[in-house]
Design a protein around this motif. Structure first.
Motif, PDB file in Angstrom:
ATOM      1  N   GLN A  53     -77.525  40.182 -11.422  1.00 43.62           N
ATOM      2  CA  GLN A  53     -76.914  38.858 -11.609  1.00 43.62           C
ATOM      3  C   GLN A  53     -76.257  38.426 -10.306  1.00 43.62           C
ATOM      4  O   GLN A  53     -75.949  39.268  -9.461  1.00 43.62           O
ATOM      5  N   LEU A  54     -75.966  37.155 -10.173  1.00 46.47           N
ATOM      6  CA  LEU A  54     -75.391  36.661  -8.918  1.00 46.47           C
ATOM      7  C   LEU A  54     -73.987  37.208  -8.645  1.00 46.47           C
ATOM      8  O   LEU A  54     -73.470  37.091  -7.538  1.00 46.47           O
ATOM      9  N   VAL A  55     -73.371  37.812  -9.654  1.00 49.35           N
ATOM     10  CA  VAL A  55     -72.036  38.401  -9.473  1.00 49.35           C
ATOM     11  C   VAL A  55     -72.098  39.894  -9.123  1.00 49.35           C
ATOM     12  O   VAL A  55     -71.071  40.529  -8.930  1.00 49.35           O
ATOM     13  N   TYR A  75     -81.340  37.338 -11.021  1.00 48.01           N
ATOM     14  CA  TYR A  75     -81.401  36.311 -12.063  1.00 48.01           C
ATOM     15  C   TYR A  75     -80.566  35.110 -11.595  1.00 48.01           C
ATOM     16  O   TYR A  75     -79.487  34.825 -12.097  1.00 48.01           O
ATOM     17  N   ALA A  76     -81.059  34.413 -10.571  1.00 55.23           N
ATOM     18  CA  ALA A  76     -80.372  33.266  -9.973  1.00 55.23           C
ATOM     19  C   ALA A  76     -81.278  32.714  -8.885  1.00 55.23           C
ATOM     20  O   ALA A  76     -82.123  33.439  -8.352  1.00 55.23           O
ATOM     21  N   VAL A  77     -81.072  31.455  -8.554  1.00 57.27           N
ATOM     22  CA  VAL A  77     -81.791  30.934  -7.388  1.00 57.27           C
ATOM     23  C   VAL A  77     -81.055  31.345  -6.114  1.00 57.27           C
ATOM     24  O   VAL A  77     -81.658  31.696  -5.113  1.00 57.27           O
ATOM     25  N   GLY A  78     -79.711  31.348  -6.172  1.00 57.59           N
ATOM     26  CA  GLY A  78     -78.916  31.777  -5.022  1.00 57.59           C
ATOM     27  C   GLY A  78     -79.017  33.284  -4.881  1.00 57.59           C
ATOM     28  O   GLY A  78     -79.124  33.995  -5.882  1.00 57.59           O
ATOM     29  N   TYR A  79     -78.972  33.774  -3.647  1.00 58.22           N
ATOM     30  CA  TYR A  79     -79.078  35.232  -3.457  1.00 58.22           C
ATOM     31  C   TYR A  79     -78.117  35.712  -2.375  1.00 58.22           C
ATOM     32  O   TYR A  79     -78.361  36.714  -1.709  1.00 58.22           O
ATOM     33  N   VAL A 100     -86.996  26.372 -11.421  1.00 56.65           N
ATOM     34  CA  VAL A 100     -86.782  26.054 -12.838  1.00 56.65           C
ATOM     35  C   VAL A 100     -85.395  25.509 -13.150  1.00 56.65           C
ATOM     36  O   VAL A 100     -85.164  24.995 -14.248  1.00 56.65           O
ATOM     37  N   LEU A 101     -84.457  25.628 -12.221  1.00 58.25           N
ATOM     38  CA  LEU A 101     -83.102  25.182 -12.578  1.00 58.25           C
ATOM     39  C   LEU A 101     -82.662  23.911 -11.861  1.00 58.25           C
ATOM     40  O   LEU A 101     -81.527  23.466 -12.016  1.00 58.25           O
ATOM     41  N   ASP A 102     -83.549  23.312 -11.074  1.00 63.85           N
ATOM     42  CA  ASP A 102     -83.159  22.131 -10.296  1.00 63.85           C
ATOM     43  C   ASP A 102     -82.685  20.987 -11.189  1.00 63.85           C
ATOM     44  O   ASP A 102     -81.651  20.372 -10.924  1.00 63.85           O
ATOM     45  N   SER A 236     -72.576  24.051  -5.728  1.00 63.91           N
ATOM     46  CA  SER A 236     -73.407  24.967  -4.928  1.00 63.91           C
ATOM     47  C   SER A 236     -72.816  26.376  -4.949  1.00 63.91           C
ATOM     48  O   SER A 236     -73.120  27.165  -5.851  1.00 63.91           O
ATOM     49  N   ARG A 237     -71.963  26.673  -3.980  1.00 65.53           N
ATOM     50  CA  ARG A 237     -71.236  27.943  -3.977  1.00 65.53           C
ATOM     51  C   ARG A 237     -69.807  27.614  -3.564  1.00 65.53           C
ATOM     52  O   ARG A 237     -69.583  26.780  -2.672  1.00 65.53           O
ATOM     53  N   GLY A 238     -68.838  28.281  -4.188  1.00 67.49           N
ATOM     54  CA  GLY A 238     -67.436  27.991  -3.964  1.00 67.49           C
ATOM     55  C   GLY A 238     -67.025  27.972  -2.504  1.00 67.49           C
ATOM     56  O   GLY A 238     -66.348  27.042  -2.049  1.00 67.49           O
ATOM     57  N   PRO A 283     -66.857  26.408 -15.609  1.00 68.10           N
ATOM     58  CA  PRO A 283     -67.068  27.769 -15.109  1.00 68.10           C
ATOM     59  C   PRO A 283     -68.514  28.125 -14.715  1.00 68.10           C
ATOM     60  O   PRO A 283     -69.179  28.883 -15.426  1.00 68.10           O
ATOM     61  N   HIS A 284     -68.974  27.638 -13.597  1.00 69.17           N
ATOM     62  CA  HIS A 284     -70.300  28.013 -13.038  1.00 69.17           C
ATOM     63  C   HIS A 284     -71.396  27.961 -14.117  1.00 69.17           C
ATOM     64  O   HIS A 284     -72.070  28.958 -14.386  1.00 69.17           O
ATOM     65  N   ILE A 285     -71.572  26.768 -14.686  1.00 69.65           N
ATOM     66  CA  ILE A 285     -72.520  26.621 -15.794  1.00 69.65           C
ATOM     67  C   ILE A 285     -73.666  25.661 -15.465  1.00 69.65           C
ATOM     68  O   ILE A 285     -74.359  25.188 -16.364  1.00 69.65           O
ATOM     69  N   ALA A 295     -86.045  30.199 -18.834  1.00 71.73           N
ATOM     70  CA  ALA A 295     -87.062  30.076 -17.776  1.00 71.73           C
ATOM     71  C   ALA A 295     -86.711  30.964 -16.581  1.00 71.73           C
ATOM     72  O   ALA A 295     -87.590  31.606 -15.986  1.00 71.73           O
ATOM     73  N   MET A 296     -85.438  31.037 -16.227  1.00 73.78           N
ATOM     74  CA  MET A 296     -85.010  31.908 -15.130  1.00 73.78           C
ATOM     75  C   MET A 296     -85.296  33.371 -15.479  1.00 73.78           C
ATOM     76  O   MET A 296     -85.803  34.141 -14.660  1.00 73.78           O
ATOM     77  N   GLY A 297     -84.992  33.727 -16.727  1.00 76.52           N
ATOM     78  CA  GLY A 297     -85.248  35.099 -17.176  1.00 76.52           C
ATOM     79  C   GLY A 297     -86.728  35.419 -17.144  1.00 76.52           C
ATOM     80  O   GLY A 297     -87.130  36.519 -16.754  1.00 76.52           O
TER      81      GLY A 297
HETATM   82  C1  GLV Z   1     -76.624  29.850  -9.855  1.00 77.01           C
HETATM   83  O1  GLV Z   1     -75.581  29.668  -9.273  1.00 77.01           O
HETATM   84  C2  GLV Z   1     -77.828  30.328  -9.237  1.00 77.01           C
HETATM   85  O2  GLV Z   1     -77.818  30.591  -8.031  1.00 77.01           O
HETATM   86  O3  GLV Z   1     -78.845  30.475  -9.946  1.00 77.01           O
END
Ligand code: GLV
Ligand code: GLV
Length: 323
Positions: A53-55, A75-79, A100-102, A236-238, A283-285, A295-297
């Motif tokens: 996960q991104l965390v 499981y995120a677009v950000g890495y 898939v999350l755009d 985007s990112r904090g 909260p980051h939703i 779709a991400m999964g």
């Molecule tokens: C969400 O923040 C992602 O990067 O998928």
């Protein structure tokens, strides 16, 4: 292959993982929380494939818990939670979930923009608080969105999807980016440098790729460039925003308000944000719809199964790692 899933995913995605013959053993974080560092290290040492996960910080030290690691499927677009060069050095492919999350992220951006402009959260609290005593000429007056200027910092896929939504509101659209985007014409977005964008926009929405270059892209100086009547939106990112500087700017009335989905030190946020009526905080939703999270999964699972079979990975960030 042995697969570790660091946090339970939507049911249909879990079902695919549970049924897959390619997976000999599946271990899923049993808790309703992020794994601790010790648990993550222990699980990484055990598995062949890490579905992260991104965390989860997937750094070189974590990778060194297992010299046989075959894949990191984020499981995120950000890495930015993954040290991709370190993975490449170790021959470990890394995948993410782009594409898939755009639309969902652009939808949420739009929700935040509208909510902060029209004071929706305040208005809802007002009703629930039993304060409504009847229509009044100046009750909860907000700011119009239509025909205003939207500044999009970073016209990637998500920024573009946001511009598409803004067109329906007859907005003037500006964007800044590291380079000109030829597809900007399709949505009538005009390329300007970031400072011009900050000075001219009524709404500034942040969609850059997060790395060292975009760290604190919006700081004291940039906030001062914005109009006093303008709003800042960040999905985007904090750390793209200096959160302490943002609180100061809001308190000093240097900008009109902010709407945030991400925070500099998640899950923490500057406590003063919660006391301000002109701030909308969630909260980051941004990608959190059932359809999109599924779709991400599915992309992550496609990559896990492809790796088990030795097939090509669909969204590999470092194809050179697999050779
Ligand atoms: C969400 O923040 C992602 O990067 O998928
Ligand atoms: C508002 O309800 C109006 O009629 O102007």
């Amino acid at each position: 292959m042995k697969v570790l899933v660091t946090r339970r995913l939507p049911e249909t995605v879990m079902g695919r993982l549970e049924k897959a013959n390619e997976i000999t053993e599946l271990r899923v974080n049993p808790h309703d929380r992020t794994l601790t560092r010790d648990e993550l290290e222990e699980g990484t040492a055990w598995c062949d494939i890490l579905l992260s996960q991104l965390v989860d910080p997937v750094d070189a030290a974590l990778m060194d818990c297992n010299s046989e690691l075959k894949l990191i499927a984020n499981y995120a677009v950000g890495y930015n939670n993954i040290d991709v060069p370190a993975a490449t050095e170790r021959g470990i492919p890394v995948t993410n979930t782009p594409g898939v999350l755009d639309d969902s992220t652009a939808d949420l951006t739009w929700v935040l923009l509208m909510a902060v402009a029209r004071r929706i959260v305040e208005a809802d609290r007002y009703m629930r608080g039993g304060e409504y005593e009847g229509w009044a000429p100046t009750l909860l007056m907000g700011t119009d969105v239509h025909h205003k200027t939207l500044g999009i910092v970073g016209l990637g896929r998500i920024g573009f999807a946001l511009a598409q939504r803004a067109r329906g509101f007859d907005m003037r659209i500006l964007y800044s980016d590291l380079e000109l985007k030829p597809y900007a014409e399709e949505v009538g977005a005009e390329y300007v440098d970031m400072y011009t964008l900050l000075r001219q926009s009524d709404f500034v929405s942040l969609h850059p790729f997060y790395d060292k270059k975009s760290h604190h892209l919006i700081d004291t100086r940039e906030l001062r460039e914005m109009k006093r009547s303008a709003f800042l939106i960040n999905v985007s990112r904090g750390p793209v925003v200096n959160e302490k500087a943002l609180v100061k700017a809001l308190k000093a009335g240097e900008i009109a308000g902010a709407a945030l989905d991400v925070y500099e030190r998640e899950p923490a946020m500057e406590p003063e944000l919660a006391k301000m009526d002109n701030v909308v905080i969630v909260p980051h939703i941004a990608s959190a719809s059932l359809e999109t999270r599924t779709a991400m999964g599915n992309i992550a699972v496609d990559n896990v199964l492809a790796r088990c079979r030795g097939d090509a990975l669909t969204t590999c960030l470092n194809p050179e790692a697999v050779g």
